[in-house]
Design a protein around this motif. Structure first.
Motif, PDB file in Angstrom:
ATOM      1  N   ASP A   1       1.339   5.872 -45.690  1.00  0.00           N
ATOM      2  CA  ASP A   1       1.478   7.324 -45.833  1.00  0.00           C
ATOM      3  C   ASP A   1       2.922   7.740 -46.112  1.00  0.00           C
ATOM      4  OD1 ASP A   1      -1.269   7.741 -45.307  1.00  0.00           O
ATOM      5  OD2 ASP A   1      -0.887   7.606 -43.149  1.00  0.00           O
ATOM      6  N   ASN A   2       3.769   6.755 -46.376  1.00  0.00           N
ATOM      7  CA  ASN A   2       5.180   6.969 -46.682  1.00  0.00           C
ATOM      8  C   ASN A   2       5.983   7.492 -45.486  1.00  0.00           C
ATOM      9  OD1 ASN A   2       7.034   6.416 -48.727  1.00  0.00           O
ATOM     10  ND2 ASN A   2       7.211   8.581 -49.242  1.00  0.00           N
ATOM     11  N   ASN A   3       5.512   7.208 -44.270  1.00  0.00           N
ATOM     12  CA  ASN A   3       6.244   7.571 -43.062  1.00  0.00           C
ATOM     13  C   ASN A   3       7.078   6.380 -42.606  1.00  0.00           C
ATOM     14  OD1 ASN A   3       5.072  10.181 -42.751  1.00  0.00           O
ATOM     15  ND2 ASN A   3       3.209   9.201 -42.007  1.00  0.00           N
ATOM     16  N   PRO A   4       8.334   6.607 -42.232  1.00  0.00           N
ATOM     17  CA  PRO A   4       9.177   5.500 -41.777  1.00  0.00           C
ATOM     18  C   PRO A   4       8.614   4.841 -40.515  1.00  0.00           C
ATOM     19  CG  PRO A   4      10.453   7.528 -42.032  1.00  0.00           C
ATOM     20  CD  PRO A   4       9.021   7.885 -42.199  1.00  0.00           C
ATOM     21  N   ILE A   5       8.613   3.497 -40.514  1.00  0.00           N
ATOM     22  CA  ILE A   5       8.166   2.766 -39.329  1.00  0.00           C
ATOM     23  C   ILE A   5       9.242   1.812 -38.812  1.00  0.00           C
ATOM     24  CG2 ILE A   5       5.698   2.964 -39.793  1.00  0.00           C
ATOM     25  CD1 ILE A   5       5.819   0.082 -40.940  1.00  0.00           C
TER      26      ILE A   5
ATOM     27  N   SER B   1       9.390   1.038 -34.921  1.00  0.00           N
ATOM     28  CA  SER B   1       8.570   1.944 -34.115  1.00  0.00           C
ATOM     29  C   SER B   1       7.844   1.166 -33.027  1.00  0.00           C
ATOM     30  CB  SER B   1       7.528   2.649 -34.984  1.00  0.00           C
ATOM     31  OG  SER B   1       8.136   3.481 -35.926  1.00  0.00           O
TER      32      SER B   1
ATOM     33  N   LYS C   1       4.632  -0.509 -33.764  1.00  0.00           N
ATOM     34  CA  LYS C   1       4.660  -1.500 -34.839  1.00  0.00           C
ATOM     35  C   LYS C   1       5.387  -2.777 -34.436  1.00  0.00           C
ATOM     36  CE  LYS C   1       2.533   1.085 -37.798  1.00  0.00           C
ATOM     37  NZ  LYS C   1       1.180   0.773 -38.204  1.00  0.00           N
TER      38      LYS C   1
ATOM     39  N   VAL D   1       8.389   1.841 -44.784  1.00  0.00           N
ATOM     40  CA  VAL D   1       7.440   2.937 -44.592  1.00  0.00           C
ATOM     41  C   VAL D   1       6.015   2.397 -44.560  1.00  0.00           C
ATOM     42  CG1 VAL D   1       8.954   4.666 -45.654  1.00  0.00           C
ATOM     43  CG2 VAL D   1       7.311   3.438 -47.070  1.00  0.00           C
ATOM     44  N   ASN D   2       5.116   3.190 -43.972  1.00  0.00           N
ATOM     45  CA  ASN D   2       3.705   2.813 -43.951  1.00  0.00           C
ATOM     46  C   ASN D   2       3.016   3.344 -45.214  1.00  0.00           C
ATOM     47  OD1 ASN D   2       3.273   5.542 -43.475  1.00  0.00           O
ATOM     48  ND2 ASN D   2       2.718   5.269 -41.327  1.00  0.00           N
TER      49      ASN D   2
END
Length: 93
Positions: free
Chosen positions: A19-23, A39, A42, A16-17
């Motif tokens: 912001d806790n978003n999966p990447i 992503s 990325k 995750v980044n």
């Protein structure tokens, strides 16, 4: 089909980044890397390599199936010392 594939994976590791978003994520079954996704924005930043190295160290990954139509992925696995031992006309799915 994709969600069904995720349900059949024993080990799912997600990056995750801030912001806790999966990447990125990878799915491991036994000693085989079944899936690896990073992503688009990325890619090329070493995230896939870090996941692979983590999988080798912590889950003893020693096999992966690669879609040869994706040269970047193929190169990433080669750079992580995977070797071709078999080719097939179609994938396992």
């Amino acid at each position: 089909m994709f969600l069904q594939a995720l349900k059949e994976i024993t080990n799912l590791i997600v990056t995750v980044n801030k912001d806790n978003n999966p990447i990125a994520f990878m799915g491991i079954e036994n000693n085989k890397l079944e899936m690896l996704f990073v992503s688009t924005n990325k890619r090329g930043k070493g995230i896939g390599t870090k996941l692979i190295q983590h999988g080798i160290k912590e889950y003893s990954i020693n096999e992966v199936t690669v879609n040869e139509q994706n040269p970047n992925t193929k190169r990433c696995y080669k750079n992580n010392e995977f070797k071709v031992y078999k080719r097939t006309e179609t994938d396992e799915q």
